[in-house]
Write a protein that holds these residues in place. Structure first.
Motif, short mmCIF file in Angstrom:
data_model
loop_
_atom_site.label_atom_id
_atom_site.label_comp_id
_atom_site.label_asym_id
_atom_site.label_seq_id
_atom_site.Cartn_x
_atom_site.Cartn_y
_atom_site.Cartn_z
N LEU A 154 -13.14 17.65 -11.46
CA LEU A 154 -12.08 16.86 -10.83
C LEU A 154 -11.93 15.50 -11.50
O LEU A 154 -10.81 15.02 -11.74
N SER A 155 -13.05 14.84 -11.80
CA SER A 155 -12.99 13.53 -12.46
C SER A 155 -12.31 13.63 -13.82
O SER A 155 -11.52 12.75 -14.19
N CYS A 156 -12.59 14.70 -14.53
CA CYS A 156 -11.97 14.89 -15.85
C CYS A 156 -10.46 15.07 -15.69
O CYS A 156 -9.67 14.47 -16.44
N LEU A 157 -10.05 15.87 -14.71
CA LEU A 157 -8.61 16.07 -14.50
C LEU A 157 -7.92 14.76 -14.12
O LEU A 157 -6.83 14.45 -14.60
N LYS A 158 -8.56 13.97 -13.26
CA LYS A 158 -7.95 12.71 -12.85
C LYS A 158 -7.81 11.75 -14.03
O LYS A 158 -6.82 11.01 -14.12
N LEU A 200 0.82 -1.20 0.00
CA LEU A 200 0.00 0.00 0.00
C LEU A 200 0.86 1.26 0.00
O LEU A 200 0.55 2.24 -0.69
N ILE A 201 1.94 1.23 0.76
CA ILE A 201 2.85 2.38 0.79
C ILE A 201 3.47 2.59 -0.58
O ILE A 201 3.53 3.72 -1.09
N GLU A 202 3.92 1.51 -1.21
CA GLU A 202 4.53 1.62 -2.53
C GLU A 202 3.52 2.14 -3.55
O GLU A 202 3.87 2.92 -4.45
N HIS A 203 2.27 1.72 -3.43
CA HIS A 203 1.22 2.21 -4.31
C HIS A 203 1.04 3.71 -4.15
O HIS A 203 0.92 4.45 -5.15
N GLU A 204 1.02 4.18 -2.91
CA GLU A 204 0.85 5.61 -2.65
C GLU A 204 2.02 6.41 -3.20
O GLU A 204 1.83 7.51 -3.76
N LEU A 205 3.22 5.91 -3.02
CA LEU A 205 4.40 6.65 -3.46
C LEU A 205 4.56 6.62 -4.98
O LEU A 205 5.08 7.57 -5.57
N ARG A 206 4.10 5.54 -5.60
CA ARG A 206 4.31 5.37 -7.03
C ARG A 206 3.29 6.14 -7.86
O ARG A 206 3.63 6.72 -8.89
N LEU A 207 2.04 6.16 -7.43
CA LEU A 207 0.97 6.71 -8.25
C LEU A 207 0.31 7.88 -7.54
O LEU A 207 -0.33 7.70 -6.50
N PRO A 208 0.43 9.10 -8.06
CA PRO A 208 -0.19 10.26 -7.42
C PRO A 208 -1.70 10.11 -7.32
O PRO A 208 -2.34 9.48 -8.17
N TRP A 209 -2.25 10.71 -6.28
CA TRP A 209 -3.70 10.64 -6.07
C TRP A 209 -4.46 11.16 -7.28
O TRP A 209 -5.49 10.61 -7.67
N PHE A 210 -3.97 12.21 -7.90
CA PHE A 210 -4.64 12.78 -9.06
C PHE A 210 -4.71 11.80 -10.22
O PHE A 210 -5.55 11.94 -11.11
N ALA A 211 -3.81 10.81 -10.25
CA ALA A 211 -3.75 9.89 -11.39
C ALA A 211 -4.53 8.60 -11.14
O ALA A 211 -4.46 7.67 -11.94
N ARG A 212 -5.29 8.54 -10.06
CA ARG A 212 -6.02 7.31 -9.73
C ARG A 212 -7.49 7.45 -10.08
O ARG A 212 -8.13 8.44 -9.72
N LEU A 213 -8.01 6.44 -10.76
CA LEU A 213 -9.42 6.42 -11.09
C LEU A 213 -10.18 5.68 -10.01
O LEU A 213 -9.78 4.60 -9.57
N ASP A 214 -11.29 6.26 -9.58
CA ASP A 214 -12.02 5.74 -8.42
C ASP A 214 -12.39 4.27 -8.58
O ASP A 214 -12.24 3.47 -7.64
N HIS A 215 -12.88 3.90 -9.75
CA HIS A 215 -13.37 2.54 -9.96
C HIS A 215 -12.26 1.51 -9.74
O HIS A 215 -12.46 0.48 -9.08
N LEU A 216 -11.06 1.80 -10.22
CA LEU A 216 -9.94 0.88 -10.03
C LEU A 216 -9.42 0.91 -8.60
O LEU A 216 -8.97 -0.12 -8.08
#
Length: 845
Positions: A740-744, A408-424
């Motif tokens: 916000l969804s469009c930006l993500k 989970l830590i590696e996921h947070e550090l690797r992928l910015p929150w802005f780049a995460r899609l809610d469904h996934l």
């Protein structure tokens, strides 16, 4: 699949969960799984007046009736599989049963579980995968105690070396703590029940560190050990209060912050993708939490390391949830630790223990606004420690975190929150084995109760799979539309029907009422991609001017070929949207929609003119055009007209665009430019990165990229403030969240590469979002059995112990210096004295 029946089943489950989780008569402690380890320690305590009987028979009964089918005790992960925590918990329960000479069959099953699973559960540690440091303290201690009561532990040969290493790890930890400061010593004292005889702690030291409620750091197991060593009446009062409040197994911490439990429940609902079903309930919880925070006069410094870890965990979680829902909670509500160097030092020295809290701190700083320098400092501090935590492994085997937490830590550090899609993200949490973990206690994770976890995961699975079914149907409909209008067979450029729908559905995933919004967004994105490619690579300047003029007058006369196909599909889409709005709202917006699309086509034509004539615009000219040509406003503004509450029609006019819309247009343009500059350079085109380099010839390309990224970071903070806080935009909240969804979605495509242009990069995510079934374990922990049918529980009071004469005045030794606790004699000879044997011997199969 009958979607209506599935939807009905989901709603039925939702109604049940609302009653169980959010009704006024809910008991917060019922949401937390009992700790078999701590319950077993209370079950070991002899009654001072009847030494041959347990003081807390209910705890012994719980042990007897809550063994898992496979022989273990202790909490399982969210998929029902035993965790490494089951090893000390199972041994503790075996010891409690042996103490009172009951549950022989349970003891045999427990030992069989230990024999069959120790090597498997420890094999990751054998492969140097990090584990929590508590295990190196607790497991050897409970193994020693089992040895003293005659428990014959049978390990396979490969396990012996790992267990021996654990004993060595414990020795290293204890030696390191001998000269440690107060915080460190207090942390170790919270493991009192597991410390070896060689680690001398005087009775006065125990009493000195008792909390005002009589506990040793709110730990039932440590307090049980302290009571057996000292007979302290305040410890007794705490234990009696504990069993009266938590009669069905005790938690790993008591008392717990009930507000934190509610926050964790809300967080669980959000991350499993169930927020849309519990809007009123979660809002009520968050509103009360906000009031409580705002009524605090200050944020006090925690008194010890355990309290600091829990305070940071709660405060950062509360900040993130409240800010995400529009509450203006000040950043110092969780950044208080930055004002205390001693706490920062302790966090750094115990970064594994603080890993969950630091992860929450890091997540909270995702929602940073411009000028919040304390959040910037908190992000830098937490990021450094999280990177250190996941990098520690073979270099220092006395420090370790769980492999799931590491992931989970590696996921947070690797992928910015802005780049995460809610469904996934929802899928990740549904499949995550530790999704039922709330926060770490001193030794065991506080988890959602098995029954509640099962129901929440079942609801989340049904909801996710229902969405997948709807999404697959909508995508097929979209493919037919794209093919019918000739957009998928243009013979040039990118065919992105699936990509467009995937991004739309995964970022705007409310169901089912947003179906028409998803479809019009996806259709717009497909059209934009085809038309943009036509302007970029296919059409001549004359053809492009003819098409742009046709869009301006909204008349296809004179068009042919690709130009005619694009215009006709566009005309169909605009008329479809305008007709729906007229039917729903009674107003005609077709002229507004046509103007937005003409503005976009005109910007594409301007860029094509620059490229084909070799003209070089200024940065200002480029951005004014590029903000429009990226076409995000063309996607979000018409769709926002169908939200509830909807976008005011006036906001469809260019001169009336809100700042949040302009920020979206600028940010998405810069995101595209950073990842596309090389291709556009090769094609003789310009973008902001190349223009910046051209205007600053003394710099290199990396400097130019860094400059654009700095602008991006600052503008995203500004944008986020417009989305989340009132007073920055007149748009309704649903419209801001669609921005916000469009930006993500754009950030996802252009995070580290140009994923939108790739034909393969997004395929795995697309399959997970739309096609691949969830991978959730089928093995679920059994429900706890009742103690006894019809049995009435009776609870002792402190007066019954303090005011009546005792027949066993010396039922325990008062000196704890030699770590020898005398247990009352019983027919099985009692537990004897707890001690560290000169040399631990293991029996091997």
């Amino acid at each position: 699949m009958d979607l209506s029946s599935v939807q009905s089943s989901i709603q039925s489950l939702v109604n049940e969960m609302k009653e169980k989780m959010f009704s006024s008569n809910c008991e917060p402690y019922s949401f937390i799984s009992p700790s078999a380890y701590d319950t077993a320690w209370l079950a070991m305590i002899p009654d001072p007046h009847q030494p041959s009987q347990p003081m807390f028979k209910n705890c012994l009964d719980w042990v007897l009736h809550n063994q898992k089918d496979k022989g273990s005790w202790g909490e399982c992960d969210a998929h029902g599989m035993p965790t490494i925590e089951c090893l000390p918990a199972t041994l503790a329960c075996i010891i409690a049963l042996k103490k009172w000479n009951v549950g022989t069959v349970c003891v045999e099953k427990g030992l069989a579980f230990i024999e069959a699973n120790t090597e498997k559960l420890l094999e990751e540690m054998d492969n140097h995968v990090p584990r929590l440091r508590w295990f190196a303290i607790v497991f050897p201690g409970i193994v020693e105690l089992a040895h003293t009561v005659g428990v014959r532990l049978v390990f396979f040969p490969g396990t012996n070396r790992v267990v021996s290493e654990l004993f060595n790890m414990r020795q290293q930890i204890l030696e390191k703590e001998k000269d440690a400061d107060t915080y460190q010593s207090l942390l170790l004292l919270s493991y009192l029940e597991a410390l070896p005889a060689s680690y001398e702690i005087d009775e006065d030291d125990i009493i000195k560190h008792l909390s005002s409620d009589g506990s040793l750091f709110q730990s039932p197991s440590a307090t049980a050990s302290a009571f057996m060593a000292t007979g302290n009446k305040h410890c007794l009062a705490y234990l009696l209060s504990l069993v009266q409040r938590c009669d069905d197994g005790v938690p790993a911490t008591y008392p717990m912050d009930e507000e934190l439990i509610k926050l964790c429940m809300v967080n669980q609902v959000f991350r499993l993708g169930l927020a849309e079903h519990f809007i009123e309930e979660t809002e009520k919880v968050l509103a009360q939490v906000y009031r409580n925070y705002m009524n605090q006069e200050s944020w006090a410094k925690p008194s010890d390391l355990v309290a600091a870890q829990l305070a940071l965990f709660k405060d950062s979680l509360a900040f993130r949830l409240l800010r995400m829902h529009g509450y203006a909670l000040p950043s110092d509500s969780f950044c208080w630790f930055l004002q205390h160097e001693d706490i920062q030092d302790q966090i750094e020295n115990n970064h594994e223990y603080f890993s969950s809290a630091m992860l929450n701190v890091y997540r909270a700083t995702d929602l940073m606004f411009s000028g919040e320098y304390d959040l910037l400092e908190a992000r830098s501090f937490s990021k450094k420690l999280l990177e250190k935590t996941v990098s520690v492994g073979t270099r220092d085997q006395t420090h370790f975190i769980s492999s799931n937490l590491r992931g989970l830590i590696e996921h947070e550090l690797r992928l910015p929150w802005f780049a995460r899609l809610d469904h996934l993200e929802h899928r990740m949490w549904i499949e995550e084995q530790d999704s039922n973990v709330l926060w770490m206690g001193k030794a065991f994770s506080h988890r959602l109760s098995c029954h509640l976890t099962d129901e929440l995961v079942r609801l989340a699975v049904q909801s996710y799979e229902f969405k997948q079914s709807v999404y697959k149907n909508e995508l097929e409909e979209l493919k037919r539309w794209s093919k019918d209008w000739g957009l998928s067979d243009m013979g040039f450029g990118r065919e992105k029907t699936t990509y467009s729908y995937f991004a739309t559905a995964s970022s705007c995933c409310s169901l089912p009422h947003d179906s028409e919004i998803r479809m019009m967004i996806a259709k717009s994105a497909i059209l934009i991609t085809v038309a943009d490619d036509f302007f970029d690579m296919e059409g001549s300047l004359i053809q492009l001017k003819d098409l742009t003029d046709a869009v301006q007058r909204w008349d296809s006369k004179g068009l042919s070929g690709h130009s005619k196909i694009i215009f006709d599909a566009l005309d169909n889409l605009v008329r479809e949207i305008a007709t729906k709005y007229l039917q729903q709202q009674g107003r005609d917006i077709i002229n507004y929609l046509q103007d937005i699309w003409y503005e976009t086509f005109a910007s594409w034509f301007m860029e094509s003119t620059w490229g084909k004539t070799g003209s070089i615009p200024s940065m200002k000219e480029y951005l004014e055009t590029g903000m429009t040509s990226i076409a995000t406003h063309t996607i979000v503004l018409p769709a926002s007209c169908f939200l509830n509450p909807s976008l005011p029609i006036s906001k469809l006019m260019p001169q009336q665009y809100e700042s949040i819309t302009k920020l979206l247009m600028l940010i998405t343009r810069l995101l595209n430019d950073v990842q596309s500059y090389q291709r556009e350079k090769d094609e003789g085109k310009l973008n902001s990165v190349l223009l910046c380099l051209k205007e600053n010839p003394e710099e290199d390309i990396e400097d130019s990229i860094a400059f654009v990224r700095e602008i991006l970071d600052e503008k995203k903070k500004e944008f986020l403030q417009h989305v989340l806080m009132d007073g920055f935009s007149d748009l309704p909240k649903p419209c801001k969240h669609l921005h916000l969804s469009c930006l993500k979605a754009f950030q996802m495509f252009y995070n580290s590469t140009n994923g939108y242009d790739s034909n393969t990069e997004m395929l795995q995510d697309i399959n997970k979002a739309l096609y691949i079934p969830l991978e959730v374990g089928n093995s679920k922990p059994p429900k706890p059995l009742p103690l006894q049918a019809g049995a009435k529980k009776e609870y002792p009071t402190i007066n019954s112990y303090l005011n009546r004469p005792s027949n066993s005045k010396h039922y325990m030794r008062r000196s704890f210096a030699t770590r020898q606790i005398s247990w009352a004699a019983s027919r099985d000879g009692g537990l004897g004295k707890m001690f560290m044997p000169p040399k631990l011997r293991f029996c091997f199969a």
